[in-house]
Write a protein that holds these residues in place. Structure first.
Motif, PDB file in Angstrom:
ATOM      1  N   LEU A 133       0.820  -1.208   0.000  1.00  0.00           N
ATOM      2  CA  LEU A 133       0.000   0.000   0.000  1.00  0.00           C
ATOM      3  C   LEU A 133       0.857   1.263   0.000  1.00  0.00           C
ATOM      4  O   LEU A 133       0.520   2.253  -0.654  1.00  0.00           O
ATOM      5  CB  LEU A 133      -0.936  -0.003   1.213  1.00  0.00           C
ATOM      6  CG  LEU A 133      -2.137  -0.953   1.139  1.00  0.00           C
ATOM      7  CD1 LEU A 133      -2.915  -0.916   2.448  1.00  0.00           C
ATOM      8  CD2 LEU A 133      -3.044  -0.595  -0.024  1.00  0.00           C
ATOM      9  N   ALA A 134       1.974   1.227   0.733  1.00  0.00           N
ATOM     10  CA  ALA A 134       2.876   2.380   0.740  1.00  0.00           C
ATOM     11  C   ALA A 134       3.505   2.569  -0.625  1.00  0.00           C
ATOM     12  O   ALA A 134       3.627   3.694  -1.128  1.00  0.00           O
ATOM     13  CB  ALA A 134       3.952   2.191   1.813  1.00  0.00           C
ATOM     14  N   ALA A 135       3.931   1.462  -1.254  1.00  0.00           N
ATOM     15  CA  ALA A 135       4.532   1.542  -2.584  1.00  0.00           C
ATOM     16  C   ALA A 135       3.520   2.038  -3.615  1.00  0.00           C
ATOM     17  O   ALA A 135       3.850   2.833  -4.502  1.00  0.00           O
ATOM     18  CB  ALA A 135       5.075   0.167  -2.980  1.00  0.00           C
ATOM     19  N   PHE A 136       2.274   1.578  -3.495  1.00  0.00           N
ATOM     20  CA  PHE A 136       1.222   2.001  -4.425  1.00  0.00           C
ATOM     21  C   PHE A 136       0.977   3.507  -4.313  1.00  0.00           C
ATOM     22  O   PHE A 136       0.907   4.224  -5.327  1.00  0.00           O
ATOM     23  CB  PHE A 136      -0.057   1.226  -4.124  1.00  0.00           C
ATOM     24  CG  PHE A 136      -1.220   1.584  -5.008  1.00  0.00           C
ATOM     25  CD1 PHE A 136      -1.373   0.997  -6.248  1.00  0.00           C
ATOM     26  CD2 PHE A 136      -2.168   2.500  -4.580  1.00  0.00           C
ATOM     27  CE1 PHE A 136      -2.454   1.325  -7.060  1.00  0.00           C
ATOM     28  CE2 PHE A 136      -3.246   2.832  -5.386  1.00  0.00           C
ATOM     29  CZ  PHE A 136      -3.387   2.236  -6.625  1.00  0.00           C
ATOM     30  N   ALA A 137       0.831   4.013  -3.089  1.00  0.00           N
ATOM     31  CA  ALA A 137       0.575   5.438  -2.882  1.00  0.00           C
ATOM     32  C   ALA A 137       1.768   6.282  -3.340  1.00  0.00           C
ATOM     33  O   ALA A 137       1.589   7.350  -3.943  1.00  0.00           O
ATOM     34  CB  ALA A 137       0.276   5.709  -1.408  1.00  0.00           C
ATOM     35  N   HIS A 138       2.988   5.808  -3.072  1.00  0.00           N
ATOM     36  CA  HIS A 138       4.181   6.549  -3.487  1.00  0.00           C
ATOM     37  C   HIS A 138       4.257   6.646  -5.005  1.00  0.00           C
ATOM     38  O   HIS A 138       4.525   7.724  -5.555  1.00  0.00           O
ATOM     39  CB  HIS A 138       5.428   5.859  -2.931  1.00  0.00           C
ATOM     40  CG  HIS A 138       6.711   6.411  -3.469  1.00  0.00           C
ATOM     41  ND1 HIS A 138       7.175   7.664  -3.142  1.00  0.00           N
ATOM     42  CD2 HIS A 138       7.629   5.877  -4.334  1.00  0.00           C
ATOM     43  CE1 HIS A 138       8.323   7.889  -3.769  1.00  0.00           C
ATOM     44  NE2 HIS A 138       8.615   6.828  -4.495  1.00  0.00           N
ATOM     45  N   ALA A 139       4.033   5.534  -5.689  1.00  0.00           N
ATOM     46  CA  ALA A 139       4.104   5.543  -7.153  1.00  0.00           C
ATOM     47  C   ALA A 139       3.029   6.437  -7.749  1.00  0.00           C
ATOM     48  O   ALA A 139       3.280   7.188  -8.696  1.00  0.00           O
ATOM     49  CB  ALA A 139       3.975   4.115  -7.678  1.00  0.00           C
ATOM     50  N   LEU A 168       4.304  10.226 -13.297  1.00  0.00           N
ATOM     51  CA  LEU A 168       3.380  10.758 -14.306  1.00  0.00           C
ATOM     52  C   LEU A 168       2.118  11.321 -13.674  1.00  0.00           C
ATOM     53  O   LEU A 168       1.004  11.074 -14.134  1.00  0.00           O
ATOM     54  CB  LEU A 168       3.021   9.667 -15.323  1.00  0.00           C
ATOM     55  CG  LEU A 168       4.183   9.067 -16.113  1.00  0.00           C
ATOM     56  CD1 LEU A 168       3.681   7.949 -17.020  1.00  0.00           C
ATOM     57  CD2 LEU A 168       4.877  10.125 -16.937  1.00  0.00           C
ATOM     58  N   ARG A 169       2.305  12.081 -12.615  1.00  0.00           N
ATOM     59  CA  ARG A 169       1.154  12.646 -11.897  1.00  0.00           C
ATOM     60  C   ARG A 169       0.512  13.746 -12.722  1.00  0.00           C
ATOM     61  O   ARG A 169       1.171  14.716 -13.112  1.00  0.00           O
ATOM     62  CB  ARG A 169       1.601  13.192 -10.546  1.00  0.00           C
ATOM     63  CG  ARG A 169       0.439  13.726  -9.710  1.00  0.00           C
ATOM     64  CD  ARG A 169       0.905  14.065  -8.305  1.00  0.00           C
ATOM     65  NE  ARG A 169      -0.183  14.622  -7.517  1.00  0.00           N
ATOM     66  CZ  ARG A 169      -1.133  13.901  -6.943  1.00  0.00           C
ATOM     67  NH1 ARG A 169      -1.126  12.595  -7.083  1.00  0.00           N
ATOM     68  NH2 ARG A 169      -2.086  14.469  -6.226  1.00  0.00           N
ATOM     69  N   VAL A 186      -3.103  20.286 -13.524  1.00  0.00           N
ATOM     70  CA  VAL A 186      -4.270  20.990 -14.047  1.00  0.00           C
ATOM     71  C   VAL A 186      -4.189  21.105 -15.562  1.00  0.00           C
ATOM     72  O   VAL A 186      -5.185  20.931 -16.279  1.00  0.00           O
ATOM     73  CB  VAL A 186      -4.382  22.387 -13.407  1.00  0.00           C
ATOM     74  CG1 VAL A 186      -5.523  23.180 -14.040  1.00  0.00           C
ATOM     75  CG2 VAL A 186      -4.596  22.265 -11.900  1.00  0.00           C
ATOM     76  N   GLY A 187      -2.980  21.362 -16.085  1.00  0.00           N
ATOM     77  CA  GLY A 187      -2.813  21.492 -17.528  1.00  0.00           C
ATOM     78  C   GLY A 187      -3.201  20.226 -18.277  1.00  0.00           C
ATOM     79  O   GLY A 187      -3.843  20.295 -19.335  1.00  0.00           O
ATOM     80  N   LEU A 188      -2.844  19.073 -17.719  1.00  0.00           N
ATOM     81  CA  LEU A 188      -3.193  17.814 -18.376  1.00  0.00           C
ATOM     82  C   LEU A 188      -4.693  17.568 -18.335  1.00  0.00           C
ATOM     83  O   LEU A 188      -5.281  17.067 -19.302  1.00  0.00           O
ATOM     84  CB  LEU A 188      -2.449  16.655 -17.710  1.00  0.00           C
ATOM     85  CG  LEU A 188      -2.662  15.276 -18.351  1.00  0.00           C
ATOM     86  CD1 LEU A 188      -2.249  15.304 -19.813  1.00  0.00           C
ATOM     87  CD2 LEU A 188      -1.879  14.212 -17.596  1.00  0.00           C
ATOM     88  N   TRP A 189      -5.350  17.918 -17.203  1.00  0.00           N
ATOM     89  CA  TRP A 189      -6.802  17.756 -17.127  1.00  0.00           C
ATOM     90  C   TRP A 189      -7.494  18.655 -18.149  1.00  0.00           C
ATOM     91  O   TRP A 189      -8.487  18.250 -18.774  1.00  0.00           O
ATOM     92  CB  TRP A 189      -7.300  18.090 -15.731  1.00  0.00           C
ATOM     93  CG  TRP A 189      -6.928  17.082 -14.688  1.00  0.00           C
ATOM     94  CD1 TRP A 189      -6.122  17.286 -13.611  1.00  0.00           C
ATOM     95  CD2 TRP A 189      -7.336  15.705 -14.609  1.00  0.00           C
ATOM     96  NE1 TRP A 189      -5.999  16.134 -12.875  1.00  0.00           N
ATOM     97  CE2 TRP A 189      -6.732  15.151 -13.468  1.00  0.00           C
ATOM     98  CE3 TRP A 189      -8.153  14.914 -15.408  1.00  0.00           C
ATOM     99  CZ2 TRP A 189      -6.910  13.826 -13.099  1.00  0.00           C
ATOM    100  CZ3 TRP A 189      -8.337  13.584 -15.046  1.00  0.00           C
ATOM    101  CH2 TRP A 189      -7.724  13.052 -13.903  1.00  0.00           C
TER     102      TRP A 189
END
Length: 292
Positions: free
Chosen positions: A165-171, A176-177, A180-183
């Motif tokens: 779960l920690a690895a999932f949240a970190h990734a 590639l987060r 606003v520009g991408l949205w």
């Protein structure tokens, strides 16, 4: 007397101190915002083109979109009201937010765990040796830096940092987060491509030329038709993106659970795959409709 200043090398994190009520309220507000937005998209997709001469998106869809924005604003307000800082000092943890300061001796911390529902929000819960909880949850997008700082003084926390779960949240927080520009590109600008194609086709089929509606009825109806196709494709693409995102996130969590050391690669594959399905897939479906 003012409280003592933290050591110069003590890590400080900006996060949110959530009580159970605040955590529940945030989840409810976010869920209602998403459901209301999806309902607005369904209304647009199903009831815009109903055989009338000059179709327009139903007003109900606009009302639902406004309600969705209000729910999202309420969720943002919860975040603003719960903003806090966490100082990880050698002997104590210090959580500060407006009008409140909480100091916890490091020796009294029995366990730290990652929240079990990573899609709603990522965060940490602290359990004390007395058997009680800290009283607030620490909502943080990326829990690994906080866990690393805690692990300097609590060796058992280092194992938590290696959990899936920690690895999932970190990734999710670092790979590639979307910003606003991408949205804006994804749900405002890109729908103009398929919307513009269908609008131009409709102009030829219905009015006999690319500017025939403008010449016959004026600029207002002409732009109104373009707006209708644009909004319709925004709605359809929102539904299409949601259709792919839900199973993609479930598969990403499952793959990370099996190989937490590959969490970043799994997240990168997930985001690239969803982007290909969204941009190329939607245009391919539109092309197949024209060729059918």
């Amino acid at each position: 007397m003012s409280p003592p200043s933290p050591p110069a090398d003590a890590p400080r994190f900006h996060l949110h101190a959530w009580t159970p009520v605040a955590r529940l309220a945030s989840a409810v507000f976010r869920g209602l915002a998403l459901l209301t937005l999806l309902l607005a998209a369904v209304v647009v997709a199903e009831f815009t083109f109903t055989g009338v001469a000059n179709p327009r998106p139903p007003r109900l869809a606009g009302v639902l979109a406004g309600v969705s924005a209000l729910w999202l604003g309420a969720e943002r307000l919860v975040r603003r009201l719960t903003a806090a800082t966490l100082d990880v000092e050698p002997e104590r943890l210090v959580i500060e937010r407006p009008g409140e300061r909480l100091e916890v001796p490091v020796a009294s911390v029995a366990a730290v765990r990652v929240w079990r529902l990573p899609w709603l929000a990522a965060g940490l819960s602290v359990r004390l040796r007395s058997g009680r909880s800290l009283g607030v949850g620490l909502r943080v997008e990326d829990p690994l830096p906080v866990l690393a700082a805690l692990g300097r003084h609590l060796p058992e926390v280092r194992e938590v940092a290696r959990q899936p779960l920690a690895a999932f949240a970190h990734a999710r927080a670092t790979v590639l987060r979307p910003g606003v520009g991408l949205w804006v590109l994804k749900f405002v600008l890109f729908p103009l491509v398929p919307g513009g194609i269908m609008f131009r086709a409709d102009q030829y089929i219905t009015y006999g030329g690319p500017f025939a509606q403008y010449q016959m009825y004026g600029l207002g109806p002409y732009l109104g038709s373009l707006f209708t196709y644009w909004v319709s494709f925004i709605a359809m693409l929102v539904l299409y993106a949601t259709l792919w995102r839900l199973p993609a996130e479930a598969l990403a969590l499952g793959a990370t659970w099996v190989r937490p050391d590959q969490a970043r690669g799994v997240r990168r594959f997930t985001e690239v795959g969803c982007a290909v399905l969204y941009y190329a897939g939607s245009l391919s479906l539109l092309g197949a409709r024209f060729l059918a």
